[in-house]
Design an enzyme around this catalytic site. Structure first.
Site, PDB file in Angstrom:
ATOM      1  N   ASN A 653       0.828  -1.202   0.000  1.00 17.79           N
ATOM      2  CA  ASN A 653       0.000   0.000   0.000  1.00 17.79           C
ATOM      3  C   ASN A 653       0.861   1.250   0.000  1.00 17.79           C
ATOM      4  OD1 ASN A 653      -2.982  -0.836   0.391  1.00 17.79           O
ATOM      5  ND2 ASN A 653      -1.848  -2.145   1.817  1.00 17.79           N
ATOM      6  N   GLU A 685      -0.440  -0.415  -4.414  1.00 16.13           N
ATOM      7  CA  GLU A 685      -1.877  -0.143  -4.305  1.00 16.13           C
ATOM      8  C   GLU A 685      -2.090   1.297  -3.836  1.00 16.13           C
ATOM      9  OE1 GLU A 685      -3.872  -2.969  -1.907  1.00 16.13           O
ATOM     10  OE2 GLU A 685      -3.138  -4.713  -3.010  1.00 16.13           O
ATOM     11  N   ASP A 715      -7.013   0.754  -5.143  1.00 22.44           N
ATOM     12  CA  ASP A 715      -7.520   0.080  -3.948  1.00 22.44           C
ATOM     13  C   ASP A 715      -8.868   0.666  -3.542  1.00 22.44           C
ATOM     14  OD1 ASP A 715      -7.553  -1.662  -1.860  1.00 22.44           O
ATOM     15  OD2 ASP A 715      -6.171  -0.540  -0.596  1.00 22.44           O
ATOM     16  N   GLU A 772     -11.630  -8.022  -2.257  1.00 25.23           N
ATOM     17  CA  GLU A 772     -11.325  -8.082  -0.827  1.00 25.23           C
ATOM     18  C   GLU A 772     -12.556  -8.567  -0.066  1.00 25.23           C
ATOM     19  OE1 GLU A 772      -8.198  -4.576   0.070  1.00 25.23           O
ATOM     20  OE2 GLU A 772     -10.203  -3.875  -0.432  1.00 25.23           O
TER      21      GLU A 772
END
Length: 824
Positions: A653, A685, A715, A772
């Protein structure tokens, strides 16, 4: 003395009104079809005249009509007398005084009302002595249309009074027109409303045309200029028609609502302007037939504009159309005269009445429009433009009034959770429509419950306020028990959970609710809202349906301050750990890779989730240090993982705050080269909220990272407002569907639709899709069926430390399909 003046003025007005009643004098007529005969020819051929028995004199179209009035019998002790006539529009008039067959005096007024004597321009007349023996007045009239006319004989003193009265009313009429034009122009200047500027120009052209028609133009400008202006008679009417169309086009915003009609309006206006410019270039007036056609065309276009604008503007259309109706009627009479359907000898009087009525109604219309504009501005200063609900300022004012009266009241703040998703997938207009329908149901439920259980007076309406984009409020008056508040909470929840139907799909909302009470929790309006906001933010961390404020809520702020002060030490002391959560290829059942997730355990505060410390790091400017730490730990793990599992992909991330930091890019390149990693097996991301600020700048920054060879993923997709096409232009490789659309995908038809649509659209743009929040084998199978490429979630594995991840990888690698291992 005052009463005598009133009577005198009234008598003058009566004379003006009834001036068409001619004196019973011997009158005869003659029609000169050749239009060539002069007064000398007429005197030589006097026997051609035919006695007139009718009360009205009629002149045929484009035929010189001669009228002989024998004034020999006019006897008066007042001396001289005057014969006057109201000259029809656009006609040529000549008056001759003859005694014993000799011409004594003559007056000529052209079609543009010009005469060397200015009074003849507005009041054509000829004087003759009284008594007059063997005297006649000859009237010659030639008009471009069939017309009725009349004459009147009065004393010279009476005529002077009539002349002064006519000058006064003409001056008043023109003064009113120019004053209104100036007032509207000033309003346009200060308000910036284009249609008012067009209206002021229209009134100016109308005033010029009126002054040309009645001849008063020669009284307020030099005769030579007045004659020049009058020579373009009709052009001013054409210009007024063009401005009329443009005014309506601007007022009704036709260009934004109906493109075809907009082209018609602009084409018509351009044609009219061309006609007027052509007239000016040729130096001649436009024919009355052309004026009639232009008026008729303008009325037709306006009628279409009114019919199209009726739905969008409601009563405003009727208000504006009523103001323009007198001119429509005048235009119809004008067209009828050209076609010979209407024969009107008093067109000047009719046009004066129509113009005055039009201007009065137009002024009233502008006043009403301005009043509505102010009311609309005042309304939207207190209301939300999307939903029509009262806004935060209105809520603050209302709460202050209750606090000043020391009235007990409870504030409920609630936040529908799915508003952003509806906007993303169905559009802002549908989201607002959805909210309005839900609030309509909510009003009914709240008022019904209040009247039934709280003895609220009949007709009292529970008001709903909108604090910000996604937060709403209601205020309950009185000392309420927890059970009563719970009942209101149930009403709110049931309405939003019931949802509405949209194209066969039920849109369902869940809501968060925070509650605070006056005076228990706060004694001012601002403090009460702040306490309810704290309760609302606490609600997100609890499992209850709603949360009432308590002192413990304030601990959140204190905890945030503690975290902020401890964050720098935690970075310096390497107190963060990088956990790995597996990602599985849903088609093959093989492990694709893992996402690196930062974890922080504080010795006093305990486990601190990323949702807490990441915003603090971003606001304090420490986020780049965390990102460097993630890069270093993650890439070292990846080095060891690819040695055992060569195809392993690692996702890391990256905060949007770090995108512009060139040193972070350099640090990434250095690590990739030092560790000899394949950059295509590294995915960065970036949260969706970062992607909607500046496309050009973002694309340039991402191109720098792409040049290194790493892949880029978007994301939490679905929580912002970006489109897939936009993301494709920017250049992402992967799309991660946010877990809120996945976790209840087995039961939520809307989430099923959203997940499938995202997968299909992403694939059509060449993006891989990661889901997710995979919580069950059913979710796993359904996402695989939708074509989703990769999945991660608690069904597959929770985030785990690096050593635990290695053990997990070893175990699942023994299975051909990871879901068989997971389902055991």
């Amino acid at each position: 003395m005052g009463a005598s003046k009133v009577i005198q003025v009234a008598s003058l007005l009566c004379l003006i009104v009834f001036s068409n009643i001619s004196t019973a004098l011997p009158t005869s007529t003659y029609s000169d079809v050749s239009n060539q005969k002069t007064i000398d020819d007429i005197l030589k051929d006097d026997k051609s005249f035919v006695a007139l028995d009718e009360k009205e004199l009629t002149a045929s179209k484009l035929v010189s009509t001669w009228v002989k009035v024998d004034v020999s019998g006019e006897q008066s002790s007042e001396g001289r007398k005057v014969l006057y006539i109201d000259k029809p529009l656009n006609s040529e008039l000549e008056l001759y005084l003859v005694r014993q067959n000799k011409l004594l005096d003559q007056v000529r007024i052209s079609s543009d009302n010009f005469s060397p004597a200015r009074m003849h321009s507005i009041f054509p007349h000829i004087n003759f002595p009284s008594p007059s023996e063997d005297s006649q007045v000859y009237i010659k009239l030639r008009s471009p249309y069939k017309v009725m006319f009349d004459f009147q004989i009065v004393s010279e003193a009476e005529f002077k009074r009539l002349s002064q009265s006519r000058l006064f009313w003409y001056g008043l009429e023109l003064g009113l027109l120019y004053f209104i034009a100036m007032a509207v122009a000033i309003m346009a200047l200060f308000s910036g409303r284009q249609y008012l500027a067009l209206l002021s120009i229209y009134v100016c052209f109308l005033a010029i045309q009126c002054s040309v028609n009645n001849g008063s133009i020669y009284f307020y400008i030099p005769a030579s200029i007045g004659q020049l202006v009058s020579s373009f008679n009709g052009s001013w009417l054409i210009l007024a028609c063009a401005l009329c169309l443009l005014y309506h086009q601007s007022y009704f915003s036709i260009s934004q609502t109906n493109k075809l009609l907009n082209h018609v309006v602009w084409g018509s206006a351009a044609t009219l302007l061309f006609m007027a410019i052509l007239s000016f270039g040729m130096g001649s007036a436009l024919s009355v037939q052309l004026q009639a056609i232009a008026s008729l065309g303008t009325m037709v276009v306006l009628a279409v504009m009114y019919s199209k604008a009726k739905q969008g503007f409601g009563r405003d259309v009727w208000l504006v159309s009523a103001a323009w109706l007198p001119m429509f009627m005048l235009g119809i009479v004008w067209v009828g005269m050209q076609l010979g359907i209407v024969t009107n000898g008093h067109m000047l009087g009719v046009s004066k009445l129509a113009v005055v009525t039009h201007i009065v109604l137009l002024t009233l219309s502008v006043f009403m429009q301005d009043k509505k504009q102010k009311e609309r501005f005042l309304f939207y200063s207190l209301h939300d433009p999307d939903t029509g609900l009262s806004n935060r300022f209105a809520l603050n004012t209302y709460l202050e009034q209750l606090a000043n009266k020391n009235t007990h009241h409870t504030l409920l703040l609630f936040r529908p959770l799915i508003i952003h998703s509806i906007r993303l997938n169905l559009g802002v207009a549908n989201a607002n429509k959805h909210l309005k329908e839900l609030f309509g149901k909510l009003y009914t439920q709240l008022d019904t419950y209040g009247a039934a259980t709280l003895a609220v007076p009949e007709g009292t309406k529970t008001e709903i306020f909108r604090l910000d984009d996604g937060t709403f409020a209601i205020t309950l008056i009185g000392k309420l028990s927890l059970s009563q508040i719970e009942q209101y909470v149930c009403i709110l929840s049931s309405v939003f959970e019931e949802g509405i139907e949209y194209k066969g799909t039920r849109l369902v909302d869940e809501i968060e609710i925070g509650v605070a009470h006056f005076p228990i929790h706060a004694k001012t309006a601002d403090a009460l809202i702040q306490r309810a906001m704290l309760a609302l933010s606490t609600k997100a961390l609890e499992s209850d349906r709603w949360q009432i404020f308590d002192v413990a809520n304030s601990v959140i702020s204190e905890r945030r301050m503690q975290l902020s002060s401890a964050l720098k030490d935690a970075i310096d002391n390497d107190s963060f750990s990088l956990y790995l959560q597996p990602q599985v290829n849903l088609k093959t059942g093989k492990v694709y890779g893992a996402e690196g997730l930062l974890r922080w355990f504080h010795p006093k505060l305990g486990q601190v989730p990323p949702d807490e410390f990441i915003p603090i790091a971003e606001s304090s400017g420490l986020i780049h240090l965390l990102t460097e730490m993630v890069f270093e730990k993650g890439l070292k793990y990846q080095k060891q993982l690819v040695e055992q599992y060569p195809g392993h992909v690692l996702s890391l991330n990256m905060s949007g705050k770090d995108l512009s930091k060139k040193e972070l890019l350099v640090h990434l390149i250095t690590l990739v080269n030092e560790l000899n990693l394949n950059p295509s097996q590294i995915v960065l991301e970036i949260t969706e909220s970062v992607t909607i600020d500046n496309e050009d700048n973002l694309k340039s920054v991402l191109d720098d990272y792409r040049s290194v060879g790493v892949k880029l993923a978007i994301d939490d997709f679905g929580t912002g407002y970006s489109s897939l096409a936009y993301l494709s232009r920017v250049g992402f490789d992967e799309l991660k569907i946010d877990k809120q659309f996945v976790m209840d995908i087995e039961t939520s038809s809307s989430n099923q639709t959203i997940a499938k649509a995202m997968s299909d659209m992403a694939h059509s743009l060449g993006l891989k899709v990661v889901a997710e929040g995979v919580e069950s084998i059913e979710s796993y199978a359904r996402l695989a069926h939708y074509g989703c490429d990769f999945g991660q979630g608690y069904f597959i594995a929770k985030p785990m430390a690096y050593e635990d991840y290695l053990d997990w990888l070893y175990r699942v690698s023994q299975s051909d399909d990871v879901k068989h291992y997971l389902a055991r």
